[in-house]
Design a protein around this motif. Structure first.
Motif, PDB file in Angstrom:
ATOM      1  N   TYR A 152       0.821  -1.208   0.000  1.00  0.00           N
ATOM      2  CA  TYR A 152       0.000   0.000   0.000  1.00  0.00           C
ATOM      3  C   TYR A 152       0.862   1.269   0.000  1.00  0.00           C
ATOM      4  O   TYR A 152       0.366   2.352  -0.288  1.00  0.00           O
ATOM      5  CB  TYR A 152      -0.946   0.012   1.199  1.00  0.00           C
ATOM      6  N   CYS A 153       2.142   1.133   0.351  1.00  0.00           N
ATOM      7  CA  CYS A 153       3.046   2.282   0.280  1.00  0.00           C
ATOM      8  C   CYS A 153       4.317   1.830  -0.414  1.00  0.00           C
ATOM      9  O   CYS A 153       4.269   1.386  -1.557  1.00  0.00           O
ATOM     10  CB  CYS A 153       3.277   2.897   1.650  1.00  0.00           C
ATOM     11  N   ASP A 154       5.464   1.915   0.251  1.00  0.00           N
ATOM     12  CA  ASP A 154       6.728   1.570  -0.411  1.00  0.00           C
ATOM     13  C   ASP A 154       7.257   0.204  -0.012  1.00  0.00           C
ATOM     14  O   ASP A 154       8.411  -0.122  -0.301  1.00  0.00           O
ATOM     15  CB  ASP A 154       7.790   2.644  -0.138  1.00  0.00           C
ATOM     16  N   GLY A 155       6.431  -0.602   0.625  1.00  0.00           N
ATOM     17  CA  GLY A 155       6.825  -1.965   0.928  1.00  0.00           C
ATOM     18  C   GLY A 155       6.504  -2.887  -0.241  1.00  0.00           C
ATOM     19  O   GLY A 155       5.956  -2.473  -1.264  1.00  0.00           O
ATOM     20  N   GLN A 174       5.546 -17.128  11.146  1.00  0.00           N
ATOM     21  CA  GLN A 174       6.700 -18.008  10.960  1.00  0.00           C
ATOM     22  C   GLN A 174       7.915 -17.543  11.754  1.00  0.00           C
ATOM     23  O   GLN A 174       8.741 -18.358  12.175  1.00  0.00           O
ATOM     24  CB  GLN A 174       7.051 -18.086   9.470  1.00  0.00           C
ATOM     25  N   GLN A 175       8.017 -16.241  11.975  1.00  0.00           N
ATOM     26  CA  GLN A 175       9.168 -15.680  12.683  1.00  0.00           C
ATOM     27  C   GLN A 175       8.931 -15.538  14.194  1.00  0.00           C
ATOM     28  O   GLN A 175       9.725 -14.910  14.889  1.00  0.00           O
ATOM     29  CB  GLN A 175       9.528 -14.311  12.080  1.00  0.00           C
ATOM     30  N   GLY A 176       7.876 -16.132  14.691  1.00  0.00           N
ATOM     31  CA  GLY A 176       7.636 -16.135  16.126  1.00  0.00           C
ATOM     32  C   GLY A 176       7.103 -14.828  16.668  1.00  0.00           C
ATOM     33  O   GLY A 176       7.326 -14.488  17.839  1.00  0.00           O
ATOM     34  N   VAL A 177       6.371 -14.100  15.834  1.00  0.00           N
ATOM     35  CA  VAL A 177       5.764 -12.839  16.264  1.00  0.00           C
ATOM     36  C   VAL A 177       4.366 -13.126  16.795  1.00  0.00           C
ATOM     37  O   VAL A 177       3.571 -13.805  16.148  1.00  0.00           O
ATOM     38  CB  VAL A 177       5.705 -11.839  15.094  1.00  0.00           C
ATOM     39  N   SER A 178       4.083 -12.597  17.972  1.00  0.00           N
ATOM     40  CA  SER A 178       2.800 -12.844  18.607  1.00  0.00           C
ATOM     41  C   SER A 178       1.821 -11.694  18.433  1.00  0.00           C
ATOM     42  O   SER A 178       0.607 -11.888  18.454  1.00  0.00           O
ATOM     43  CB  SER A 178       2.999 -13.109  20.103  1.00  0.00           C
ATOM     44  N   THR A 179       2.346 -10.472  18.283  1.00  0.00           N
ATOM     45  CA  THR A 179       1.509  -9.298  18.116  1.00  0.00           C
ATOM     46  C   THR A 179       2.177  -8.390  17.090  1.00  0.00           C
ATOM     47  O   THR A 179       3.367  -8.084  17.203  1.00  0.00           O
ATOM     48  CB  THR A 179       1.242  -8.587  19.460  1.00  0.00           C
ATOM     49  N   PHE A 180       1.405  -8.002  16.055  1.00  0.00           N
ATOM     50  CA  PHE A 180       1.989  -7.360  14.874  1.00  0.00           C
ATOM     51  C   PHE A 180       1.108  -6.210  14.423  1.00  0.00           C
ATOM     52  O   PHE A 180      -0.121  -6.287  14.476  1.00  0.00           O
ATOM     53  CB  PHE A 180       2.102  -8.393  13.746  1.00  0.00           C
ATOM     54  N   GLY A 181       1.743  -5.147  13.965  1.00  0.00           N
ATOM     55  CA  GLY A 181       0.991  -3.995  13.496  1.00  0.00           C
ATOM     56  C   GLY A 181       1.346  -3.597  12.072  1.00  0.00           C
ATOM     57  O   GLY A 181       2.515  -3.590  11.691  1.00  0.00           O
ATOM     58  N   PHE A 182       0.321  -3.265  11.287  1.00  0.00           N
ATOM     59  CA  PHE A 182       0.514  -2.680   9.962  1.00  0.00           C
ATOM     60  C   PHE A 182       0.706  -1.167  10.134  1.00  0.00           C
ATOM     61  O   PHE A 182      -0.032  -0.533  10.887  1.00  0.00           O
ATOM     62  CB  PHE A 182      -0.711  -2.923   9.081  1.00  0.00           C
ATOM     63  N   SER A 183       1.647  -0.596   9.415  1.00  0.00           N
ATOM     64  CA  SER A 183       1.869   0.850   9.571  1.00  0.00           C
ATOM     65  C   SER A 183       2.325   1.489   8.270  1.00  0.00           C
ATOM     66  O   SER A 183       3.384   2.111   8.203  1.00  0.00           O
ATOM     67  CB  SER A 183       2.896   1.125  10.673  1.00  0.00           C
ATOM     68  N   SER A 184       1.512   1.360   7.235  1.00  0.00           N
ATOM     69  CA  SER A 184       1.852   1.994   5.969  1.00  0.00           C
ATOM     70  C   SER A 184       1.991   3.505   6.143  1.00  0.00           C
ATOM     71  O   SER A 184       1.377   4.108   7.028  1.00  0.00           O
ATOM     72  CB  SER A 184       0.778   1.696   4.921  1.00  0.00           C
ATOM     73  N   GLY A 233       7.225   9.440  -3.761  1.00  0.00           N
ATOM     74  CA  GLY A 233       7.378   8.101  -4.294  1.00  0.00           C
ATOM     75  C   GLY A 233       7.104   6.979  -3.326  1.00  0.00           C
ATOM     76  O   GLY A 233       7.247   5.809  -3.694  1.00  0.00           O
ATOM     77  N   TRP A 234       6.669   7.285  -2.094  1.00  0.00           N
ATOM     78  CA  TRP A 234       6.586   6.204  -1.122  1.00  0.00           C
ATOM     79  C   TRP A 234       5.351   6.195  -0.227  1.00  0.00           C
ATOM     80  O   TRP A 234       5.121   5.237   0.495  1.00  0.00           O
ATOM     81  CB  TRP A 234       7.840   6.190  -0.252  1.00  0.00           C
ATOM     82  N   SER A 235       4.543   7.228  -0.245  1.00  0.00           N
ATOM     83  CA  SER A 235       3.365   7.248   0.622  1.00  0.00           C
ATOM     84  C   SER A 235       2.180   6.525  -0.002  1.00  0.00           C
ATOM     85  O   SER A 235       2.090   6.386  -1.226  1.00  0.00           O
ATOM     86  CB  SER A 235       2.952   8.693   0.918  1.00  0.00           C
ATOM     87  N   MET A 236       1.270   6.086   0.854  1.00  0.00           N
ATOM     88  CA  MET A 236       0.006   5.545   0.383  1.00  0.00           C
ATOM     89  C   MET A 236      -0.768   6.637  -0.346  1.00  0.00           C
ATOM     90  O   MET A 236      -0.767   7.790   0.086  1.00  0.00           O
ATOM     91  CB  MET A 236      -0.812   5.048   1.581  1.00  0.00           C
TER      92      MET A 236
END
Length: 287
Positions: free
Chosen positions: A14-17, A30-40, A49-52
């Motif tokens: 959605y941005c530059d990822g 898979q990497q053992g993450v228990s709590t994860f946040g999206f932050s576009s 060139g990189w913002s949503m």
């Protein structure tokens, strides 16, 4: 008690990822993450060139919100954004009511030689052109403005998390522009940390400088020591732009944080901010 990781600074297509939010979730598990946040990166009212893009915001919120439900019971997911703080233009409050959390970052400072917003964390060539042509090479003036913007942000429009506090150092190759041990620079840092402590914001320890730039974390260890003395809460984030980057450099960073006296990191868990113990093997979460 089992060990897990957490990461709340991540970018997808959605941005530059690269790749989808769901690909991020699967990699996090898979990497053992228990709590994860999206932050576009948040939409901005000018082209870059990189913002949503503004017309993708609702799609971003809808897709990531649906993933929260789909993966419930497997991983805790939160929908955030990395919001640019540009006085009079954009700030965390513009998006906070649509999100679980905000990361407040500074990517722009004043205007460049064309009168457009001056990007200060992009290519060093562009940074140096602005420094010379607009500011006459006055790096001290620029850095004072940079940290003044952080202070203004946490005082007037505080985010939940302060993003990559000293990232502007990416242009200070081998100390060519300024000395981080100079009295004026340390005074700027002290003043900024005092403002952050008073505002009660969390500061991320961002590992992207380690694995991407071959530098050190943002902020530097000397700043983190000052933060520890002020009891400023921290979280470990990777600022990932690809699923494989979600936990890069976490173990070494955690070890360094333990060595300077940090015993807990802040996480968003069960919809609340909590401080949990950690070590080089991960966070101690009661699962």
């Amino acid at each position: 008690m089992n060990r897990y990781w957490a990461n709340y600074h991540s970018h997808n297509y959605y941005c530059d990822g690269v790749e989808s939010p769901e690909a991020q979730v699967q990699a996090a598990v898979q990497q053992g993450v228990s709590t994860f946040g999206f932050s576009s990166h948040c939409p901005l009212p000018f082209l870059n060139g990189w913002s949503m893009k503004q017309d993708r915001l609702n799609e971003y919120l809808s897709e990531t919100g649906a993933l929260k439900e789909k993966y419930k019971g497997t991983i805790e997911l939160y929908v955030g954004m990395e919001v640019d703080y540009i006085p009079g233009v954009c700030g965390p409050a513009d998006f906070a009511d649509q999100l679980d959390y905000t990361i407040g970052s500074i990517h722009y400072l004043g205007t460049n030689w064309n009168g457009d917003p001056w990007e200060i964390d992009g290519a060093t060539e562009g940074f140096m052109k602005g420094l010379v042509e607009v500011h006459g090479g006055g790096i001290e003036e620029v850095l004072r403005q940079y940290y003044a913007h952080f202070r203004q942000m946490v005082q007037q429009d505080p985010p939940d998390v302060v993003g990559h506090l000293d990232k502007i150092k990416i242009h200070n190759i081998q100390g060519s522009l300024y000395d981080e041990e100079s009295d004026w620079y340390k005074a700027e840092i002290d003043q900024t940390l005092d403002a952050i402590a008073e505002a009660g914001c969390t500061v991320e320890v961002n590992t992207r400088g380690v694995y991407k730039k071959k530098l050190d974390m943002y902020p530097s260890l000397s700043i983190l020591k000052k933060m520890r003395l002020r009891d400023i809460p921290i979280m470990i984030n990777s600022d990932s732009h690809a699923p494989g980057e979600i936990t890069l450099a976490f173990a070494d960073t955690a070890e360094q944080l333990r060595q300077i006296g940090y015993e807990t990191v802040r996480v968003l868990l069960q919809n609340e901010w909590k401080d949990v113990p950690f070590d080089k093997d991960g966070l101690s979460l009661d699962k």
